[in-house]
Design an enzyme around this catalytic site. Structure first.
Site: not given
Length: 529
Positions: A307, A354, A407
């Site tokens: 991430d 990511e 998200d």
């Protein structure tokens, strides 16, 4: 630990599903590592899928809205995921000691679940202490040296009424040996209880992971770049973070700058790493900690999604105490040399980068040189720009395409949202060669686009496979309530759905081939048992 992979292991075209453990249809208020998780692996296999992508597995708490990205430990497992059904099987619980009557099958009600798990885990601990169940913690402690410090941290949190570690008395705040030894002796029984809970988690996780591997399903884990300030990681490793020496509080914190979606930016509040410390000892400590962290995660999963990958090239540093992230500035990260060093130590790492948000040519260069696939989000594609990098006709094969992430709104939710322009809806439909204005079929359109693209891997959130609306959204960034709660009822994950998914997976040549030559990675398990 070594991480083994090769070019021969790479699966050219494959597909998978994004579903957090918490969203599984287990009977005790939250998804867990028991029979429901094993049945989901059966479903993935029946549907021709190769990958199961999950969210971080660490402990969560109400202070940060139960976010899996703000855990008190980068190494520990979430006690809420421990399966009561497997504890019954193992002789540590009795069926009549637990009830499913007061749990929702659609939402995780964290307060209820936490009280329930706390009760049954203490019952299991009592039986374990009385010799019921053939288990031993000694080997687990030896293989997982982090667990002693983690357990002590939880004991101290309880002792100080959950106050953050940087407000504790000075001797324990800075881990003076006499203070920590005294505390360990004082809380000996509670210390062992917390170690026992972690043992249960990793015992059940190892069993689930082995079941996935036997069914040729690979698990994609999620590794946040940052850790929470009030965590055992920061408390026990203060010198590797940008902290004030006298108080332990941060000098600067993480976030992202203002953009189209957030005029004030996002102020995350995580402490920053001392990537460029002048002291060789501190830098060695930082790299050793990252090596241990990566090794621990790769012992649990087959692939890692990192991430905020861009934070390794450069990161947004906000002075501590700033009201918004607008006060921040860019700082250089460790760059490609960090990953090269980690791969020198661990071997080739199967990583998904990511790379969403504000991505610079320097970030792309680093990702491409490392050979890590990036991410493509279809719901970001429809802004009218034919050069938009999220449009399928602009993909390169070395990427992972998603309809959306945890998200995002769901695909159907996005289509129906008043914030989505008619032009964006029309472009999305036209991209899928559809002229109808049917929201009910929009998720099928997006799956078609994802599967038909050149992207090596397509990962679809389960909500989009089922065509659910925005009431099933997992997280809304910038909000602290109502997130991480969605659960899927068992009746929706059925053989009919598996058959439908198998058909489109086969049509676009993404089937799980179920041969050893098609394994993306083999990870040496250092578990932890």
């Amino acid at each position: 630990m070594a991480i083994h992979s090769s070019q021969d292991d790479h699966l050219t075209r494959a597909a998978g599903i994004l579903l957090p453990i918490s969203s599984l249809p287990a009977p005790y208020g939250i998804g867990d590592l028991g029979p429901a998780a094993h049945r989901f692996i059966d479903f993935l296999s029946l549907a021709g899928q190769k990958y199961w992508q999950i969210l971080p597995l660490g402990p969560t708490g109400s202070v940060f809205g139960n976010s899996p990205y703000m855990s008190c430990s980068a190494f520990a497992g979430n006690p809420l995921f421990i399966s009561p059904e497997l504890l019954i099987r193992d002789g540590l619980l009795k069926q009549d000691e637990i009830s499913t009557d007061f749990f929702s099958q659609y939402l995780v009600e964290y307060d209820n679940v936490r009280q329930h798990r706390d009760k049954i885990l203490h019952l299991a601990w009592k039986r374990f202490r009385h010799g019921e169940g053939e288990f031993s913690l000694d080997d687990f402690k030896k293989r997982n040296p982090w667990v002693m410090t983690y357990a002590l941290f939880l004991c101290l949190k309880e002792n100080y009424d959950q106050a953050p570690w940087y407000t504790w008395p000075r001797d324990i705040r800075f881990l003076q040996t006499d203070a920590t030894e005294r505390a360990a002796g004082e809380f000996a029984d509670l210390l062992d209880y917390h170690i026992f809970v972690q043992y249960l988690f990793f015992r059940q996780w190892h069993e689930l992971h082995e079941y996935a591997r036997k069914n040729n399903i690979r698990i994609i884990g999620d590794l946040p770049i940052y850790v929470a300030l009030d965590s055992v990681d920061v408390w026990a490793n203060q010198e590797i973070f940008v902290l004030q020496e006298k108080s332990g509080r941060p000098k600067a914190v993480a976030g992202v700058p203002p953009d189209y979606f957030s005029p004030d930016g996002q102020l995350w509040g995580n402490p920053l790493y001392r990537w460029h410390a002048r002291s060789k000892t501190i830098k060695q400590h930082l790299y050793d900690w990252w090596q241990q962290r990566l090794a621990a995660v790769f012992a649990m999963v087959d692939v890692i999604r990192i991430d905020h990958f861009r934070g390794f090239e450069s990161y947004w540093s906000v002075p501590a105490g700033a009201r918004t992230a607008k006060a921040g500035s860019w700082k250089k990260g460790p760059g490609i040399s960090f990953f090269q060093e980690m791969e020198n130590r661990l071997g080739r790492m199967p990583v998904i980068a990511e790379d969403l948000g504000l991505i610079t040519p320097e970030v792309e260069k680093m990702r491409n040189k490392l050979g890590y696939p990036g991410m493509k989000i279809l719901l970001f594609a429809f802004d009218g720009n034919v050069d938009n990098s999220y449009l399928p006709h602009n993909f390169h094969h070395n990427c992972v395409v998603y309809t959306g992430t945890h998200d995002n709104d769901t695909a159907v939710g996005w289509y129906l949202s008043p914030d989505t322009s008619p032009q964006a809806r029309n472009q999305a439909k036209r991209q899928a060669n559809q002229v109808n204005d049917d929201a009910a079929s929009f998720h099928h359109d997006m799956i078609y686009l994802a599967y038909s693209s050149v992207a090596d891997t397509a990962i679809i959130p389960l909500q989009d496979i089922l065509g659910f609306g925005n009431d099933c959204r997992m997280n809304t960034p910038g909000t602290s309530k109502g997130n991480w709660q969605w659960r899927c009822a068992a009746r929706f994950i059925n053989d009919e759905l598996a058959g439908q998914l198998y058909d489109i997976t086969a049509f676009f040549n993404r089937l799980n081939k179920r041969t050893t030559s098609n394994t993306l990675t083999e990870t040496t398990s250092e578990i932890i048992m």
